[in-house]
Design a protein around this motif. Structure first.
Motif, PDB file in Angstrom:
ATOM      1  N   ARG A   7       0.825  -1.209   0.000  1.00 48.73           N
ATOM      2  CA  ARG A   7       0.000   0.000   0.000  1.00 48.73           C
ATOM      3  C   ARG A   7       0.858   1.257   0.000  1.00 48.73           C
ATOM      4  NH1 ARG A   7      -5.169   1.061  -1.479  1.00 48.73           N
ATOM      5  NH2 ARG A   7      -5.586   3.138  -0.743  1.00 48.73           N
ATOM      6  N   MET A   8       1.962   1.246   0.742  1.00 46.82           N
ATOM      7  CA  MET A   8       2.854   2.401   0.764  1.00 46.82           C
ATOM      8  C   MET A   8       3.516   2.597  -0.598  1.00 46.82           C
ATOM      9  SD  MET A   8       4.454   1.942   4.595  1.00 46.82           S
ATOM     10  CE  MET A   8       5.778   3.086   4.348  1.00 46.82           C
ATOM     11  N   HIS A   9       3.920   1.521  -1.232  1.00 46.96           N
ATOM     12  CA  HIS A   9       4.525   1.613  -2.557  1.00 46.96           C
ATOM     13  C   HIS A   9       3.514   2.149  -3.569  1.00 46.96           C
ATOM     14  CE1 HIS A   9       7.191   0.817  -5.870  1.00 46.96           C
ATOM     15  NE2 HIS A   9       6.249   0.091  -6.462  1.00 46.96           N
ATOM     16  N   TYR A  10       2.272   1.678  -3.488  1.00 50.54           N
ATOM     17  CA  TYR A  10       1.212   2.172  -4.368  1.00 50.54           C
ATOM     18  C   TYR A  10       1.015   3.673  -4.161  1.00 50.54           C
ATOM     19  CZ  TYR A  10      -3.567   3.395  -5.649  1.00 50.54           C
ATOM     20  OH  TYR A  10      -4.670   4.037  -6.134  1.00 50.54           O
ATOM     21  N   SER A  11       0.974   4.118  -2.906  1.00 51.30           N
ATOM     22  CA  SER A  11       0.770   5.540  -2.619  1.00 51.30           C
ATOM     23  C   SER A  11       1.910   6.389  -3.157  1.00 51.30           C
ATOM     24  CB  SER A  11       0.609   5.777  -1.115  1.00 51.30           C
ATOM     25  OG  SER A  11      -0.587   5.198  -0.655  1.00 51.30           O
ATOM     26  N   GLN A  12       3.144   5.882  -3.059  1.00 51.46           N
ATOM     27  CA  GLN A  12       4.288   6.612  -3.603  1.00 51.46           C
ATOM     28  C   GLN A  12       4.191   6.739  -5.117  1.00 51.46           C
ATOM     29  OE1 GLN A  12       7.466   4.191  -2.122  1.00 51.46           O
ATOM     30  NE2 GLN A  12       7.709   5.382  -0.256  1.00 51.46           N
ATOM     31  N   LYS A  16       3.369  10.277  -7.617  1.00 47.05           N
ATOM     32  CA  LYS A  16       4.122  10.714  -8.794  1.00 47.05           C
ATOM     33  C   LYS A  16       3.181  10.974  -9.976  1.00 47.05           C
ATOM     34  CE  LYS A  16       7.782   9.381 -11.930  1.00 47.05           C
ATOM     35  NZ  LYS A  16       8.670   8.335 -12.397  1.00 47.05           N
ATOM     36  N   VAL A  17       2.220  10.074 -10.199  1.00 52.63           N
ATOM     37  CA  VAL A  17       1.265  10.232 -11.298  1.00 52.63           C
ATOM     38  C   VAL A  17       0.400  11.470 -11.083  1.00 52.63           C
ATOM     39  CG1 VAL A  17      -0.758   9.178 -12.393  1.00 52.63           C
ATOM     40  CG2 VAL A  17       1.244   7.788 -11.891  1.00 52.63           C
ATOM     41  N   LEU A  18      -0.082  11.677  -9.858  1.00 52.48           N
ATOM     42  CA  LEU A  18      -0.925  12.837  -9.573  1.00 52.48           C
ATOM     43  C   LEU A  18      -0.142  14.138  -9.711  1.00 52.48           C
ATOM     44  CD1 LEU A  18      -2.963  11.497  -6.523  1.00 52.48           C
ATOM     45  CD2 LEU A  18      -3.716  11.708  -8.902  1.00 52.48           C
ATOM     46  N   GLU A  86      -9.019  20.926  -8.954  1.00 56.14           N
ATOM     47  CA  GLU A  86      -9.699  20.629  -7.689  1.00 56.14           C
ATOM     48  C   GLU A  86      -9.749  19.122  -7.454  1.00 56.14           C
ATOM     49  OE1 GLU A  86     -11.067  22.683  -9.996  1.00 56.14           O
ATOM     50  OE2 GLU A  86     -10.830  24.604  -8.981  1.00 56.14           O
ATOM     51  N   ASP A  87     -10.108  18.376  -8.495  1.00 56.77           N
ATOM     52  CA  ASP A  87     -10.146  16.909  -8.362  1.00 56.77           C
ATOM     53  C   ASP A  87      -8.772  16.345  -8.059  1.00 56.77           C
ATOM     54  OD1 ASP A  87     -12.844  16.821  -8.832  1.00 56.77           O
ATOM     55  OD2 ASP A  87     -12.669  16.210 -10.937  1.00 56.77           O
ATOM     56  N   GLU A  88      -7.772  16.842  -8.767  1.00 51.60           N
ATOM     57  CA  GLU A  88      -6.413  16.331  -8.573  1.00 51.60           C
ATOM     58  C   GLU A  88      -5.898  16.635  -7.170  1.00 51.60           C
ATOM     59  OE1 GLU A  88      -4.898  14.312 -10.811  1.00 51.60           O
ATOM     60  OE2 GLU A  88      -6.803  14.528 -11.869  1.00 51.60           O
ATOM     61  N   MET A  89      -6.181  17.823  -6.650  1.00 47.44           N
ATOM     62  CA  MET A  89      -5.715  18.169  -5.309  1.00 47.44           C
ATOM     63  C   MET A  89      -6.438  17.358  -4.240  1.00 47.44           C
ATOM     64  SD  MET A  89      -3.265  19.990  -6.081  1.00 47.44           S
ATOM     65  CE  MET A  89      -2.672  20.379  -4.465  1.00 47.44           C
ATOM     66  N   LEU A  90      -7.712  17.044  -4.473  1.00 44.07           N
ATOM     67  CA  LEU A  90      -8.428  16.157  -3.541  1.00 44.07           C
ATOM     68  C   LEU A  90      -7.794  14.764  -3.543  1.00 44.07           C
ATOM     69  CD1 LEU A  90     -12.160  17.113  -4.157  1.00 44.07           C
ATOM     70  CD2 LEU A  90     -10.853  17.412  -2.047  1.00 44.07           C
ATOM     71  N   LYS A  91      -7.433  14.272  -4.720  1.00 47.36           N
ATOM     72  CA  LYS A  91      -6.783  12.960  -4.813  1.00 47.36           C
ATOM     73  C   LYS A  91      -5.428  12.981  -4.115  1.00 47.36           C
ATOM     74  CE  LYS A  91      -8.781  11.811  -9.306  1.00 47.36           C
ATOM     75  NZ  LYS A  91      -8.438  11.607 -10.731  1.00 47.36           N
ATOM     76  N   ALA A  93      -4.494  14.915  -1.594  1.00 44.02           N
ATOM     77  CA  ALA A  93      -4.713  14.959  -0.139  1.00 44.02           C
ATOM     78  C   ALA A  93      -5.123  13.591   0.397  1.00 44.02           C
ATOM     79  CB  ALA A  93      -5.767  16.009   0.200  1.00 44.02           C
ATOM     80  N   GLN A  94      -6.030  12.899  -0.305  1.00 46.27           N
ATOM     81  CA  GLN A  94      -6.460  11.567   0.122  1.00 46.27           C
ATOM     82  C   GLN A  94      -5.304  10.582   0.067  1.00 46.27           C
ATOM     83  OE1 GLN A  94      -9.461  10.615   1.433  1.00 46.27           O
ATOM     84  NE2 GLN A  94      -8.401   8.714   1.850  1.00 46.27           N
ATOM     85  N   ASN A  95      -4.490  10.682  -0.978  1.00 48.01           N
ATOM     86  CA  ASN A  95      -3.340   9.793  -1.126  1.00 48.01           C
ATOM     87  C   ASN A  95      -2.332  10.012   0.005  1.00 48.01           C
ATOM     88  OD1 ASN A  95      -1.941   7.792  -2.808  1.00 48.01           O
ATOM     89  ND2 ASN A  95      -0.451   9.437  -3.097  1.00 48.01           N
ATOM     90  N   GLN A  96      -2.106  11.272   0.358  1.00 46.75           N
ATOM     91  CA  GLN A  96      -1.184  11.584   1.450  1.00 46.75           C
ATOM     92  C   GLN A  96      -1.700  11.002   2.766  1.00 46.75           C
ATOM     93  OE1 GLN A  96      -0.743  15.760   2.258  1.00 46.75           O
ATOM     94  NE2 GLN A  96       0.884  15.442   3.743  1.00 46.75           N
TER      95      GLN A  96
END
Length: 121
Positions: A7-12, A16-18, A86-91, A93-96
């Motif tokens: 899960r941590m690797h996925y978030s990292q 990068k993609v976001l 707005e959508d990207e910044m929400l993603k 924040a959720q990812n963080q």
């Protein structure tokens, strides 16, 4: 522990993609991308759902309620860019938040292992 590492690797990787999506918010013709979350195979993880009553939900892979992540996006600028900041910044924040939770759980798990082998404290 392996699931938390995954899960941590996925978030990292997703971060990068976001970040690329946000950095290309003004690039003509750019389409935002996202990573598919890792799937967890309940049978492989040793978890099996038991349907002991007809009222229980089965394992169908469907989630109830509305999933906004799958909603189609219609906003495209005249130059062909489809990034909605707005959508990207929400993603982001959720990812963080997801990463911080996984990192905290991983750290607690390591602490419990140290206690179990007698090197804690």
């Amino acid at each position: 522990m392996q699931a938390l590492k995954m899960r941590m690797h996925y978030s990292q990787s997703r971060q990068k993609v976001l970040a690329e999506n946000v950095s290309n918010a003004d690039s003509p013709g750019f389409r935002p991308t996202d990573l598919k979350p890792p799937s967890v195979d309940p049978g492989r993880a040793g978890v099996v759902l038991a349907q002991t009553s007809v009222g229980h939900m089965g394992l169908s892979g469907q989630r109830g309620g509305f999933d906004g992540t799958k909603a189609p996006r219609f906003e495209v600028t005249p130059n062909g860019n489809a990034v909605n900041l707005e959508d990207e910044m929400l993603k982001v924040a959720q990812n963080q938040s997801d990463y911080q939770l996984a990192a905290s759980l991983y750290s607690k798990g390591l602490g419990l292992m140290k206690i179990a082998i007698g090197k804690g404290r």
